[in-house]
Design a protein around this motif. Structure first.
Motif, PDB file in Angstrom:
ATOM      1  N   ILE A 116     -61.578 -49.566  44.603  1.00  0.00           N
ATOM      2  CA  ILE A 116     -61.718 -51.003  44.899  1.00  0.00           C
ATOM      3  C   ILE A 116     -61.961 -51.231  46.388  1.00  0.00           C
ATOM      4  O   ILE A 116     -62.749 -52.088  46.773  1.00  0.00           O
ATOM      5  N   ALA A 117     -61.277 -50.459  47.222  1.00  0.00           N
ATOM      6  CA  ALA A 117     -61.319 -50.754  48.657  1.00  0.00           C
ATOM      7  C   ALA A 117     -61.743 -49.578  49.520  1.00  0.00           C
ATOM      8  O   ALA A 117     -61.860 -49.723  50.734  1.00  0.00           O
ATOM      9  N   GLY A 118     -61.944 -48.401  48.936  1.00  0.00           N
ATOM     10  CA  GLY A 118     -62.440 -47.264  49.700  1.00  0.00           C
ATOM     11  C   GLY A 118     -61.344 -46.444  50.355  1.00  0.00           C
ATOM     12  O   GLY A 118     -60.173 -46.819  50.384  1.00  0.00           O
ATOM     13  N   ARG A 119     -61.762 -45.291  50.906  1.00  0.00           N
ATOM     14  CA  ARG A 119     -60.808 -44.357  51.506  1.00  0.00           C
ATOM     15  C   ARG A 119     -60.636 -44.576  53.004  1.00  0.00           C
ATOM     16  O   ARG A 119     -59.744 -44.005  53.617  1.00  0.00           O
ATOM     17  N   ARG A 120     -61.526 -45.358  53.606  1.00  0.00           N
ATOM     18  CA  ARG A 120     -61.345 -45.634  55.034  1.00  0.00           C
ATOM     19  C   ARG A 120     -60.497 -46.899  55.154  1.00  0.00           C
ATOM     20  O   ARG A 120     -60.791 -47.910  54.503  1.00  0.00           O
ATOM     21  N   VAL A 121     -59.438 -46.816  55.952  1.00  0.00           N
ATOM     22  CA  VAL A 121     -58.581 -47.985  56.112  1.00  0.00           C
ATOM     23  C   VAL A 121     -59.272 -48.959  57.061  1.00  0.00           C
ATOM     24  O   VAL A 121     -59.564 -48.617  58.205  1.00  0.00           O
ATOM     25  N   ARG A 122     -59.581 -50.138  56.539  1.00  0.00           N
ATOM     26  CA  ARG A 122     -60.241 -51.169  57.354  1.00  0.00           C
ATOM     27  C   ARG A 122     -59.225 -52.267  57.650  1.00  0.00           C
ATOM     28  O   ARG A 122     -58.509 -52.700  56.758  1.00  0.00           O
ATOM     29  N   SER A 123     -59.175 -52.697  58.888  1.00  0.00           N
ATOM     30  CA  SER A 123     -58.180 -53.718  59.199  1.00  0.00           C
ATOM     31  C   SER A 123     -58.841 -54.960  59.760  1.00  0.00           C
ATOM     32  O   SER A 123     -59.876 -54.886  60.422  1.00  0.00           O
ATOM     33  N   GLN A 124     -58.232 -56.085  59.477  1.00  0.00           N
ATOM     34  CA  GLN A 124     -58.704 -57.322  60.087  1.00  0.00           C
ATOM     35  C   GLN A 124     -58.109 -57.414  61.488  1.00  0.00           C
ATOM     36  O   GLN A 124     -57.197 -56.658  61.833  1.00  0.00           O
ATOM     37  N   SER A 125     -58.628 -58.330  62.297  1.00  0.00           N
ATOM     38  CA  SER A 125     -58.156 -58.376  63.688  1.00  0.00           C
ATOM     39  C   SER A 125     -56.698 -58.847  63.745  1.00  0.00           C
ATOM     40  O   SER A 125     -56.234 -59.596  62.879  1.00  0.00           O
ATOM     41  N   ILE A 126     -55.995 -58.386  64.763  1.00  0.00           N
ATOM     42  CA  ILE A 126     -54.590 -58.808  64.954  1.00  0.00           C
ATOM     43  C   ILE A 126     -54.538 -60.325  65.123  1.00  0.00           C
ATOM     44  O   ILE A 126     -53.638 -60.990  64.605  1.00  0.00           O
ATOM     45  N   ASP A 127     -55.535 -60.876  65.840  1.00  0.00           N
ATOM     46  CA  ASP A 127     -55.555 -62.333  66.054  1.00  0.00           C
ATOM     47  C   ASP A 127     -55.578 -63.070  64.721  1.00  0.00           C
ATOM     48  O   ASP A 127     -54.896 -64.082  64.537  1.00  0.00           O
ATOM     49  N   THR A 128     -56.407 -62.552  63.779  1.00  0.00           N
ATOM     50  CA  THR A 128     -56.499 -63.213  62.470  1.00  0.00           C
ATOM     51  C   THR A 128     -55.149 -63.137  61.747  1.00  0.00           C
ATOM     52  O   THR A 128     -54.666 -64.135  61.197  1.00  0.00           O
ATOM     53  N   THR A 129     -54.535 -61.947  61.762  1.00  0.00           N
ATOM     54  CA  THR A 129     -53.249 -61.800  61.059  1.00  0.00           C
ATOM     55  C   THR A 129     -52.187 -62.694  61.707  1.00  0.00           C
ATOM     56  O   THR A 129     -51.421 -63.371  61.011  1.00  0.00           O
ATOM     57  N   MET A 130     -52.145 -62.708  63.041  1.00  0.00           N
ATOM     58  CA  MET A 130     -51.134 -63.524  63.724  1.00  0.00           C
ATOM     59  C   MET A 130     -51.360 -65.016  63.445  1.00  0.00           C
ATOM     60  O   MET A 130     -50.399 -65.770  63.248  1.00  0.00           O
ATOM     61  N   ALA A 131     -52.629 -65.427  63.433  1.00  0.00           N
ATOM     62  CA  ALA A 131     -52.914 -66.850  63.157  1.00  0.00           C
ATOM     63  C   ALA A 131     -52.450 -67.200  61.735  1.00  0.00           C
ATOM     64  O   ALA A 131     -51.887 -68.286  61.501  1.00  0.00           O
ATOM     65  N   SER A 132     -52.655 -66.268  60.792  1.00  0.00           N
ATOM     66  CA  SER A 132     -52.198 -66.516  59.405  1.00  0.00           C
ATOM     67  C   SER A 132     -50.675 -66.602  59.348  1.00  0.00           C
ATOM     68  O   SER A 132     -50.110 -67.447  58.646  1.00  0.00           O
ATOM     69  N   LEU A 133     -50.008 -65.717  60.098  1.00  0.00           N
ATOM     70  CA  LEU A 133     -48.537 -65.723  60.101  1.00  0.00           C
ATOM     71  C   LEU A 133     -47.986 -67.015  60.700  1.00  0.00           C
ATOM     72  O   LEU A 133     -47.045 -67.612  60.181  1.00  0.00           O
ATOM     73  N   ARG A 134     -48.611 -67.444  61.815  1.00  0.00           N
ATOM     74  CA  ARG A 134     -48.163 -68.701  62.445  1.00  0.00           C
ATOM     75  C   ARG A 134     -48.323 -69.875  61.486  1.00  0.00           C
ATOM     76  O   ARG A 134     -47.427 -70.708  61.333  1.00  0.00           O
ATOM     77  N   ALA A 135     -49.484 -69.922  60.830  1.00  0.00           N
ATOM     78  CA  ALA A 135     -49.753 -71.029  59.900  1.00  0.00           C
ATOM     79  C   ALA A 135     -48.762 -70.995  58.739  1.00  0.00           C
ATOM     80  O   ALA A 135     -48.270 -72.038  58.290  1.00  0.00           O
TER      81      ALA A 135
END
Ligand code: SF4
Length: 516
Positions: free
Chosen positions: A204-223
């Motif tokens: 489904i997602a492949g063998r390479r670990v792909r990450s979203q930006s820290i800014d995106t994750t932090m903005a989601s956490l704040r919200a």
């Protein structure tokens, strides 16, 4: 401005053995896909206003949301059935048929259609999305606004090379009260480097670990925090293989987010004490680890050779030391398992004493390497995809009947969650924790809930508390027959991974063994 278009994003539930649509008064786990798709949906598209609704069927105990499908106005409602797994596929087909019958445009996406051949069901007016939503959702919305969906989306590429995920629009307060605690799921990264043959993640997602930006994750956490969320479920499969994990944890500490969170790690976390320390400092309350078996040969046969059972004790010790609840996942019914093996597994597990344990029956999940092998060997006996949910035996096991393995599953839950273990958890989780009373009561309540489920022979991890019966397969089966000409979808062949994915995996096919 054109007339508004309604967009309904739905996580379909599944049908239980009794044929009911599985619904709970309170959900235990949030669905992560629906908020992602919702957050990728603009409120306006080329002058067309979008009226957006998000539905997780598991926690909808009234059927009012079905009226969103009935009020379709000549092709101006788009219904997206998101994150559909194999055991939810029949439910998705029924919702698709129902919505399409009422004039909606409908698309089905998620692990089942990404990894399994559904061509025999295509061309009936329902569309299928075979890739990550980020790759196809903007086009689906555009086509829907133009009044006509394509039959299939995303057949040439399953996942994005670089993850461009949105900042998550958090659930509303009304949605949050549907769950046991105000919680939200978040994927800081996707993919897994390992090749366990029973797992669909790499397909489904492949063998390479792909990450979203820290800014995106932090903005989601704040919200999320501002919206009243109190618990975050990081749904990424191996948080300890996420390259920016430490940076994210440090950012959470620096910003004093004070949000408790759950992570999943592989067993190599046993050697990552500094990361465990950082997890604890940032608010991790529970670590879910895929232990699966204590038998090294069983793990090697399942291509899970990265697991060394003699390190499991270190995981429990580290979690205890840093005040994190350890949660071991266990699979019973591997091909070589016998009744004696299952009993010995349980004894070893009880002696090790992780805080929590989940037990599953080995299931050849459509789309996985193990499914392909079992299908080719004629081992799969179950014909109904609803049952491929890891709670019952779906194939011919050399040593177990379906009934006996099911009895053992609930015995494992009952025996592991003994009263003495529950009291130990109260001591460990409650007395050593700052929120003593709440944690003690929560821990005891969870133990009682698991024992109650085992007594009722319902799987405690099926998604919620207090089942609610509203509707069932009998209410939809004639629609399914009419729309797709069948009662049960045939057991599918797996879809080959498109060439683009093989390149993205560094030329390593998901069937290649490490070191070979
Ligand atoms: S380590 Fe976990 S996520 Fe990765 S392939 Fe194995 S079971 Fe799947």
């Amino acid at each position: 401005m054109g007339s508004p278009m309604r967009v309904v994003i739905v996580k379909p539930s599944k049908y239980t053995v009794g044929g009911d649509v599985e619904r709970f008064r309170w959900g235990l786990m949030p669905n992560s896909t629906v908020p992602y798709v919702r957050s990728m949906t603009p409120s306006e598209l080329d002058g067309t206003q979008l009226d957006i609704h998000s539905i997780d069927e598991y926690v909808h105990t009234d059927l009012n949301y079905m009226s969103l499908f009935r009020q379709a106005r000549s092709g101006r409602t788009l219904v997206a059935l998101a994150g559909v797994q194999s055991h939810q596929f029949h439910r998705a087909l029924d919702l698709a048929a129902y919505a399409h019958n009422h004039g909606c445009m409908v698309v089905i996406g998620g692990p089942h259609v990404m990894t399994c051949d559904t061509s025999m069901l295509q061309g009936n007016g329902i569309s299928f999305a075979l890739s990550e939503a980020e790759l196809v959702w903007p086009q689906i919305l555009q086509d829907a606004a133009d009044g006509q969906l394509q039959p299939v989306y995303g057949q040439d590429q399953r996942w994005q090379e670089e993850l461009q995920a949105p900042v998550i629009i958090p659930p509303t307060r009304r949605d949050l009260v549907c769950y046991f605690e105000p919680l939200m799921g978040l994927y800081p990264a996707r993919g897994c480097p390992f090749i366990c043959n029973f797992c669909s993640v790499i397909k489904i997602a492949g063998r390479r670990v792909r990450s979203q930006s820290i800014d995106t994750t932090m903005a989601s956490l704040r919200a999320a925090k501002a919206a009243g969320v109190r618990l975050i479920i990081f749904t990424s499969d191996n948080f300890n293989k996420y390259p920016e994990a430490e940076t994210l944890l440090e950012a959470m500490v620096d910003e004093q987010l004070n949000l408790e969170f759950f992570v999943q790690c592989d067993t190599q976390i046993a050697k990552q004490e500094p990361l465990v320390a950082k997890l604890a400092k940032a608010g991790c309350y529970q670590m879910f680890v895929g232990a699966e078996s204590f038998n090294r040969q069983t793990l090697i046969d399942a291509k899970k050779r990265q697991n060394c059972p003699d390190t499991y004790r270190d995981i429990v010790r580290l979690c205890n030391e840093y005040g994190i609840g350890s949660h071991f996942s266990n699979i019973i019914g591997f091909p070589g398992d016998t009744e004696l093996e299952v009993h010995e597994h349980l004894e070893t597990l009880r002696e090790l004493g992780p805080t929590w344990s989940s037990f599953y029956i080995l299931c050849p999940i459509p789309g996985t390497e193990q499914y392909d092998d079992f299908l080719a060997d004629g081992l799969i006996t179950e014909k109904n995809l609803d049952r491929f949910d890891t709670t019952c035996l779906t194939w011919r096991h050399p040593h177990f009947s379906r009934v006996r393995l099911s009895e053992l599953l609930y015995d494992c839950y009952r025996q592991f969650n003994s009263w003495s273990h529950a009291l130990q958890n109260v001591k460990d989780r409650g007395l050593r924790h700052k929120k003593k009373l709440a944690k003690s009561v929560g821990s005891l309540g969870m133990s009682m809930f698991i024992r109650y489920c085992a007594w009722r022979r319902t799987h405690p991890m099926s998604g919620g508390v207090m089942r609610v019966r509203r509707d069932g397969v009998k209410d939809y089966i004639s629609l399914r027959r009419q729309a797709f000409g069948l009662e049960l979808a045939p057991l599918p062949q797996s879809l080959p991974v498109p060439p683009a994915e093989s390149r993205q995996n560094g030329g390593i096919s998901p069937t290649t063994r490490p070191g070979e």
